[in-house]
Design a protein around this motif. Structure first.
Motif, PDB file in Angstrom:
ATOM      1  N   LEU A 295      43.672  45.176  54.076  1.00 59.04           N
ATOM      2  CA  LEU A 295      44.753  44.238  54.345  1.00 59.04           C
ATOM      3  C   LEU A 295      46.097  44.845  54.751  1.00 59.04           C
ATOM      4  CD1 LEU A 295      44.069  41.666  51.511  1.00 59.04           C
ATOM      5  CD2 LEU A 295      43.569  41.438  53.945  1.00 59.04           C
TER       6      LEU A 295
ATOM      7  N   SER B 222      37.930  34.131  52.324  1.00 55.88           N
ATOM      8  CA  SER B 222      38.624  35.192  51.580  1.00 55.88           C
ATOM      9  C   SER B 222      37.737  35.814  50.500  1.00 55.88           C
ATOM     10  CB  SER B 222      39.921  34.664  50.966  1.00 55.88           C
ATOM     11  OG  SER B 222      39.663  33.641  50.018  1.00 55.88           O
TER      12      SER B 222
ATOM     13  N   THR C 150      41.163  48.863  46.067  1.00 53.43           N
ATOM     14  CA  THR C 150      40.645  48.566  47.415  1.00 53.43           C
ATOM     15  C   THR C 150      39.470  47.598  47.385  1.00 53.43           C
ATOM     16  OG1 THR C 150      39.326  50.583  47.255  1.00 53.43           O
ATOM     17  CG2 THR C 150      41.389  50.712  48.488  1.00 53.43           C
TER      18      THR C 150
ATOM     19  N   GLU D 231      46.030  38.091  40.963  1.00 58.18           N
ATOM     20  CA  GLU D 231      47.105  39.090  40.923  1.00 58.18           C
ATOM     21  C   GLU D 231      48.437  38.505  41.384  1.00 58.18           C
ATOM     22  OE1 GLU D 231      46.276  43.023  41.917  1.00 58.18           O
ATOM     23  OE2 GLU D 231      44.232  42.923  41.130  1.00 58.18           O
TER      24      GLU D 231
ATOM     25  N   LEU E  64      42.789  38.670  44.771  1.00 56.87           N
ATOM     26  CA  LEU E  64      44.150  39.180  44.923  1.00 56.87           C
ATOM     27  C   LEU E  64      45.121  37.996  44.927  1.00 56.87           C
ATOM     28  CD1 LEU E  64      46.070  41.613  45.654  1.00 56.87           C
ATOM     29  CD2 LEU E  64      45.659  41.031  48.041  1.00 56.87           C
TER      30      LEU E  64
ATOM     31  N   SER F 189      40.549  43.962  49.700  1.00 49.98           N
ATOM     32  CA  SER F 189      41.990  44.227  49.768  1.00 49.98           C
ATOM     33  C   SER F 189      42.314  45.489  50.556  1.00 49.98           C
ATOM     34  CB  SER F 189      42.567  44.365  48.354  1.00 49.98           C
ATOM     35  OG  SER F 189      42.537  43.111  47.721  1.00 49.98           O
TER      36      SER F 189
ATOM     37  N   ARG G 298      39.190  44.995  45.414  1.00 47.45           N
ATOM     38  CA  ARG G 298      39.570  43.631  45.007  1.00 47.45           C
ATOM     39  C   ARG G 298      39.396  42.669  46.185  1.00 47.45           C
ATOM     40  NH1 ARG G 298      39.727  43.721  40.868  1.00 47.45           N
ATOM     41  NH2 ARG G 298      41.659  44.245  39.826  1.00 47.45           N
TER      42      ARG G 298
ATOM     43  N   LEU H  96      40.111  39.555  48.577  1.00 46.29           N
ATOM     44  CA  LEU H  96      41.336  38.852  48.942  1.00 46.29           C
ATOM     45  C   LEU H  96      41.492  37.587  48.088  1.00 46.29           C
ATOM     46  CD1 LEU H  96      43.789  38.073  50.644  1.00 46.29           C
ATOM     47  CD2 LEU H  96      42.230  37.368  52.483  1.00 46.29           C
TER      48      LEU H  96
ATOM     49  N   VAL I  99      47.020  47.937  45.143  1.00 45.17           N
ATOM     50  CA  VAL I  99      45.849  47.115  44.800  1.00 45.17           C
ATOM     51  C   VAL I  99      44.594  47.972  44.771  1.00 45.17           C
ATOM     52  CG1 VAL I  99      46.750  44.975  45.808  1.00 45.17           C
ATOM     53  CG2 VAL I  99      45.439  46.543  47.237  1.00 45.17           C
TER      54      VAL I  99
END
Ligand code: FAD
Ligand code: FES
Ligand code: FES
Lengths: 157, 303
Positions: free
Chosen positions: A68, A60, A20, A31, A27, A65, A22, A24, A18
């Motif tokens: 995570l 979120s 970095t 995605e 995502l 991302s 992006r 959450l 991913v």
């Protein structure tokens, strides 16, 4: 910059490259295609994007991302118990705690967080816990009612 | 809502490594704690960091501990929700846990750290006034070693602190206090929650058991100056005196004179100044009355 992260989403483990930066929220929605989590404001004010991150409710829309790897994430899709709706979902349905439904995933996640900690909350405690969840439709009275009814259902289980 | 631009992302496991990353990669990097200020700055204010150094993989930076000398240390990565719900803090300094509970929502407080609240140095930061009345010190680590500064001297202006860009705030320490210490933090904002302070007032003093005299008086104002502000003349007016409603009113007026508020979208400078007077008076009286039992009582006690 891309990074490989491994995390669990609603109990399933996922490994993914991913970007970095992006969020959450993106995502999940764009995605992975798990779209129950909503974006209202994007700035931490409305709570529509609430998910559990390592057991705690967070916005979120403000999580990157890159953070995570190793995380445990639960979204509204993970609230159901097997095929059954969660008692909180049942009482929101029954009491008219949802109208347009846009705030509802966040309201449900936050209500679950509250009831996990406090099985018998007062109206004030419910309003305190839901302060970061905005609803443009219901006027909140029926949401408070639904949380109280869910609490009773869960206590009597 | 706008999305953030790409950046390099580092997750060092030690402070030395984190600090070195900032030094070696040069300007344009940012430390990341809970991200509730940083990600907002990237989404709303056009901040584009070249790289981000996440502090959350460094162990030992969070948690609340009572030391053998009676002081309490709070790791910089401790969340506001942890401070709000900590049995130790709630019992000893309920006004400090209340000040943490004033920040945003539970979702925000599960991410927002006390270190980020200090390092971001917003004049209205809710965590600062209560920590400053408790004489907290800030421990800072950088490529050139570590140092400890009184939190009162940590802030330099809106968004400005004494830290250089490679320095990391690692913990806050509250020195041991006497058994008669009482205190209060009032966040004044017309919305009950999810709003920034128009005015924040923290007070603490030792209340004499029989004579009811106030000693070691500290009064700190938030959101009414470029940095949290100690109202020293107001403190002096109460020092050694017995608190009465009339005296609380007078001390509040002095604090109002000491405030240096500005006018902005939230309120005019005059209104802020008047509210400093009213809230300082209330905070002093509430402190003597003891901690509020519930959220509702706490909000109602502002008036
Ligand atoms: C919806 C919403 C409501 C809010 N309400 C309030 C409120 O009511 N009251 C209030 O005071 N604040 C409020 N805030 C602001 C914010 O939540 C707090 O200031 C929070 O404590 C910031 O901490 P953080 O860990 O998220 O910081 P981050 O966003 O991670 O970092 C903030 C800044 O500090 C730096 N930094 C962080 N930690 C360190 C460290 N240990 N050493 C050196 N530098 C560091 C970062 O580089 C960055 O520049 C709100 C924010 C949002 C989004
Ligand atoms: S979309 Fe995250 S809080 Fe509104
Ligand atoms: S039901 Fe429409 S926003 Fe809450």
């Amino acid at each position: 910059m891309k990074m490989n992260i491994q995390f669990s989403l609603n109990g399933k483990s996922i490994s993914r490259d991913v970007p970095t930066h992006r969020l959450l929220l993106d995502l999940l929605r764009d995605e992975i295609g798990v779209t129950g989590t909503k974006e209202g404001c994007g700035t931490g004010d409305c709570g529509a994007c609430t998910v559990f991150l390592n057991g705690k409710p967070v916005n979120s829309c403000l999580v990157l991302s890159g953070e995570l790897d190793g995380a445990e994430i639960v979204t509204i899709e993970g609230l159901k118990i097997g095929p059954e709706l969660h008692p909180i979902q049942k009482t929101f349905l029954q009491d008219g705690g949802a109208q347009c439904g846009y705030c509802t995933p966040g309201m449900l996640m936050m209500s679950k967080a509250l009831l996990d900690e406090n099985p018998n909350p007062s109206e004030e405690e419910i309003r305190f816990a839901l302060a970061g969840n905005l609803c443009r439709c219901t006027g909140y009275a029926k949401i408070v009612q639904a949380v109280q009814d869910a609490a009773a259902l869960l206590r009597n289980r | 809502m706008k999305r953030t631009e790409p950046f390099e992302f580092y997750q060092p496991a030690s402070l030395q490594e984190a600090s070195r990353l900032l030094k070696e990669n040069g300007p344009g990097g940012r430390f990341l704690a809970g991200g509730t200020d940083l990600v907002i700055a990237m989404k709303e204010k056009g901040l584009v960091p070249k790289y981000i150094v996440d502090l959350k993989r460094i162990s030992g930076l969070s948690g609340i501990r009572e030391q053998s000398d009676g002081s309490i240390t709070i790791g910089a990565l401790t969340t506001m929700r942890e401070i709000e719900t900590s049995p130790l803090i709630t019992k000893k300094y309920s006004f400090l846990s209340q000040s943490a509970a004033e920040v945003g929502s539970i979702q925000i407080r599960n991410r927002a750290t006390v270190g980020g609240n200090m390092a971001n140095a917003t004049p209205s930061a809710d965590g600062a006034p209560a920590l400053i009345v408790l004489n907290a010190t800030a421990k800072i680590v950088g490529a050139n070693g570590d140092r400890t500064v009184p939190l009162e001297e940590f802030f330099r202006g809106p968004g400005q602190t004494v830290m250089t860009s490679d320095e990391i705030l690692i913990e806050l320490t509250i020195p041991k206090t006497g058994p008669r210490l009482v205190g209060e933090y009032i966040k004044f904002s017309p919305r009950e929650m999810m709003d920034l302070a128009y005015v924040g007032v923290a007070v603490a003093y030792n209340l004499g058991a029989s004579d009811k005299k106030c000693e070691g008086v500290r009064i700190v104002l938030g959101a009414v100056a470029p940095t949290p502000l100690r109202a020293k003349r107001a403190e002096a007016a109460l020092e050694g005196q017995t608190l009465t409603e009339t005296l609380a009113e007078k001390v509040g007026q002095i604090a109002a004179e000491e405030a240096k508020p500005i006018s902005d979208v939230r309120s005019s400078a005059d209104y802020r100044r008047a509210m400093v007077g009213a809230m300082t008076k209330r905070a002093l009286l509430n402190a003597a009355a003891g901690p509020a039992k519930s959220w509702v009582e706490r909000r109602e006690r502002r008036y």
